[in-house]
Motif scaffolding. Structure first.
Motif, mmCIF file in Angstrom:
data_model
loop_
_atom_site.group_PDB
_atom_site.id
_atom_site.type_symbol
_atom_site.label_atom_id
_atom_site.label_comp_id
_atom_site.label_asym_id
_atom_site.label_seq_id
_atom_site.Cartn_x
_atom_site.Cartn_y
_atom_site.Cartn_z
ATOM 1 N N UNK A 11 0.820 -1.208 0.000
ATOM 2 C CA UNK A 11 0.000 0.000 0.000
ATOM 3 C C UNK A 11 0.851 1.254 0.000
ATOM 4 N N UNK A 12 0.626 2.184 -0.978
ATOM 5 C CA UNK A 12 -0.225 1.992 -2.144
ATOM 6 C C UNK A 12 0.229 0.769 -2.940
ATOM 7 N N UNK A 13 -0.678 0.091 -3.629
ATOM 8 C CA UNK A 13 -0.299 -1.155 -4.297
ATOM 9 C C UNK A 13 0.732 -0.946 -5.391
ATOM 10 N N UNK A 14 1.779 -1.753 -5.361
ATOM 11 C CA UNK A 14 2.822 -1.715 -6.389
ATOM 12 C C UNK A 14 2.501 -2.706 -7.500
ATOM 13 N N UNK A 15 1.260 -3.170 -7.559
ATOM 14 C CA UNK A 15 0.803 -4.166 -8.520
ATOM 15 C C UNK A 15 -0.555 -3.710 -9.037
ATOM 16 N N UNK A 16 -0.955 -4.230 -10.175
ATOM 17 C CA UNK A 16 -2.223 -3.788 -10.759
ATOM 18 C C UNK A 16 -3.302 -4.861 -10.707
ATOM 19 N N UNK A 17 -2.990 -6.043 -10.154
ATOM 20 C CA UNK A 17 -3.983 -7.103 -9.963
ATOM 21 C C UNK A 17 -3.553 -7.946 -8.776
ATOM 22 N N UNK A 18 -4.521 -8.526 -8.066
ATOM 23 C CA UNK A 18 -4.208 -9.293 -6.864
ATOM 24 C C UNK A 18 -4.960 -10.618 -6.858
ATOM 25 N N UNK A 19 -4.251 -11.670 -6.445
ATOM 26 C CA UNK A 19 -4.818 -13.012 -6.349
ATOM 27 C C UNK A 19 -4.623 -13.496 -4.917
ATOM 28 N N UNK A 20 -5.694 -13.968 -4.297
ATOM 29 C CA UNK A 20 -5.655 -14.358 -2.893
ATOM 30 C C UNK A 20 -6.000 -15.838 -2.728
ATOM 31 N N UNK A 21 -5.267 -16.492 -1.843
ATOM 32 C CA UNK A 21 -5.687 -17.773 -1.294
ATOM 33 C C UNK A 21 -6.751 -17.479 -0.236
ATOM 34 N N UNK A 22 -7.518 -18.499 0.148
ATOM 35 C CA UNK A 22 -8.522 -18.282 1.192
ATOM 36 C C UNK A 22 -8.124 -18.906 2.526
ATOM 37 N N UNK A 23 -7.994 -20.231 2.566
ATOM 38 C CA UNK A 23 -7.784 -20.924 3.836
ATOM 39 C C UNK A 23 -6.438 -20.590 4.457
ATOM 40 N N UNK A 24 -6.501 -20.063 5.670
ATOM 41 C CA UNK A 24 -5.349 -19.647 6.465
ATOM 42 C C UNK A 24 -4.668 -18.402 5.929
ATOM 43 N N UNK A 25 -5.163 -17.865 4.815
ATOM 44 C CA UNK A 25 -4.673 -16.584 4.307
ATOM 45 C C UNK A 25 -5.675 -15.495 4.670
ATOM 46 N N UNK A 26 -6.905 -15.632 4.207
ATOM 47 C CA UNK A 26 -7.952 -14.670 4.548
ATOM 48 C C UNK A 26 -8.763 -15.091 5.765
ATOM 49 N N UNK A 27 -8.816 -16.383 6.032
ATOM 50 C CA UNK A 27 -9.550 -16.903 7.197
ATOM 51 C C UNK A 27 -8.752 -18.038 7.813
ATOM 52 N N UNK A 28 -8.702 -18.092 9.136
ATOM 53 C CA UNK A 28 -7.953 -19.146 9.813
ATOM 54 C C UNK A 28 -8.829 -20.391 9.916
ATOM 55 N N UNK A 29 -8.524 -21.377 9.098
ATOM 56 C CA UNK A 29 -9.378 -22.566 9.011
ATOM 57 C C UNK A 29 -8.617 -23.860 9.255
ATOM 58 N N UNK A 30 -7.329 -23.792 9.619
ATOM 59 C CA UNK A 30 -6.545 -25.034 9.711
ATOM 60 C C UNK A 30 -7.100 -25.988 10.767
ATOM 61 N N UNK A 31 -7.638 -25.449 11.867
ATOM 62 C CA UNK A 31 -8.196 -26.337 12.888
ATOM 63 C C UNK A 31 -9.431 -27.074 12.378
ATOM 64 N N UNK A 32 -10.222 -26.407 11.547
ATOM 65 C CA UNK A 32 -11.419 -27.054 10.994
ATOM 66 C C UNK A 32 -11.036 -28.206 10.078
ATOM 67 N N UNK A 33 -10.076 -27.974 9.183
ATOM 68 C CA UNK A 33 -9.683 -29.040 8.263
ATOM 69 C C UNK A 33 -8.911 -30.141 8.958
#
Length: 230
Positions: A11-33
């Motif tokens: 920030x400010x973004x040095x990139x013009x597009x962004x790709x995100x993982x979900x599990x354990x990146x945006x939400x902590x889900x390791x205990x569920x799996x």
């Protein structure tokens, strides 16, 4: 492309597009799996180990099912195992998954800055849909790509390349946010920049993912500040 004016490339973004993982990146889900993996293996008289957890996380549903069948000589079909994992995953995701603090704010900031957003996940669309009341990824992202759509897990770069294609971005213009070491390696092979997201998951080797990525954060609040991991 906007260029960062501080030590923080996020920030400010040095990139013009962004790709995100979900599990354990945006939400902590390791205990569920982990609960799903333990229950699945126990029902077949097999003990869970951390290495199994790492492998299944990387391969996704179909790839993980094929691996289990080959590794343990299971009589189940890939479809039967995926259905079992889906059923358990949906039940847990419906009520127990929430975005990590600061994640929603960072996604909104990128979108306001005109950065297209894609989700690249080994999770299953049915599981993602189950959590829509708490986290609607289809509203947060311009495109959602699941591993089953590209036919392989994150040990290969296909899912990241497909995510970039769907948001009309060149690989070199993308920043990929990942907690998974193999995912970071694959994204880099695709020609993308990478940000390691630390997750407090005991299966994650923090030193390795930080060393492999171009930058790293321990918290999504760090993405909008200069307080990042070295």
């Amino acid at each position: 492309m906007r260029q960062a004016h501080s030590a923080n490339p996020l920030w400010p973004p040095s990139f013009s597009a962004a790709i995100f993982d979900f599990d354990d990146t945006l939400a902590l889900t390791h205990d569920l799996w982990k609960q799903v993996d333990i229950a699945f293996l126990r029902s077949r008289g097999i003990s869970y180990t951390p290495d199994v957890g790492r492998t299944l996380t990387m391969l996704g549903f179909a790839g993980g099912a094929r691996w289990c069948i080959e590794r343990y000589g299971l009589k189940d079909t890939v479809e039967e195992i995926c259905d079992e994992w889906n059923s358990m995953g949906r039940a847990l995701y419906a009520t127990r998954v929430h975005l990590r603090p600061g994640a929603r704010e960072y996604l909104a900031a990128l979108r306001s800055a005109g950065v297209p957003l894609a989700l690249a996940t080994t999770n299953d669309p049915d599981v993602l849909a189950a959590m829509r009341r708490n986290v609607d990824v289809y509203a947060l992202f311009d495109s959602v790509v699941c591993a089953k759509e590209v036919g392989c897990g994150k040990d290969r770069p296909d899912i990241y390349l497909e995510a970039a294609r769907r948001i009309s971005a060149k690989p070199e213009d993308c920043m990929v946010f990942e907690d998974l070491l193999q995912g970071i390696y694959s994204a880099k092979r695709a020609g993308m920049r990478t940000c390691a997201v630390l997750s407090n998951n005991p299966l994650q080797n923090e030193r390795e993912v930080v060393a492999a990525a171009d930058c790293s954060i321990a918290s999504w609040r760090d993405a909008l500040t200069d307080e990042r991991q070295p």
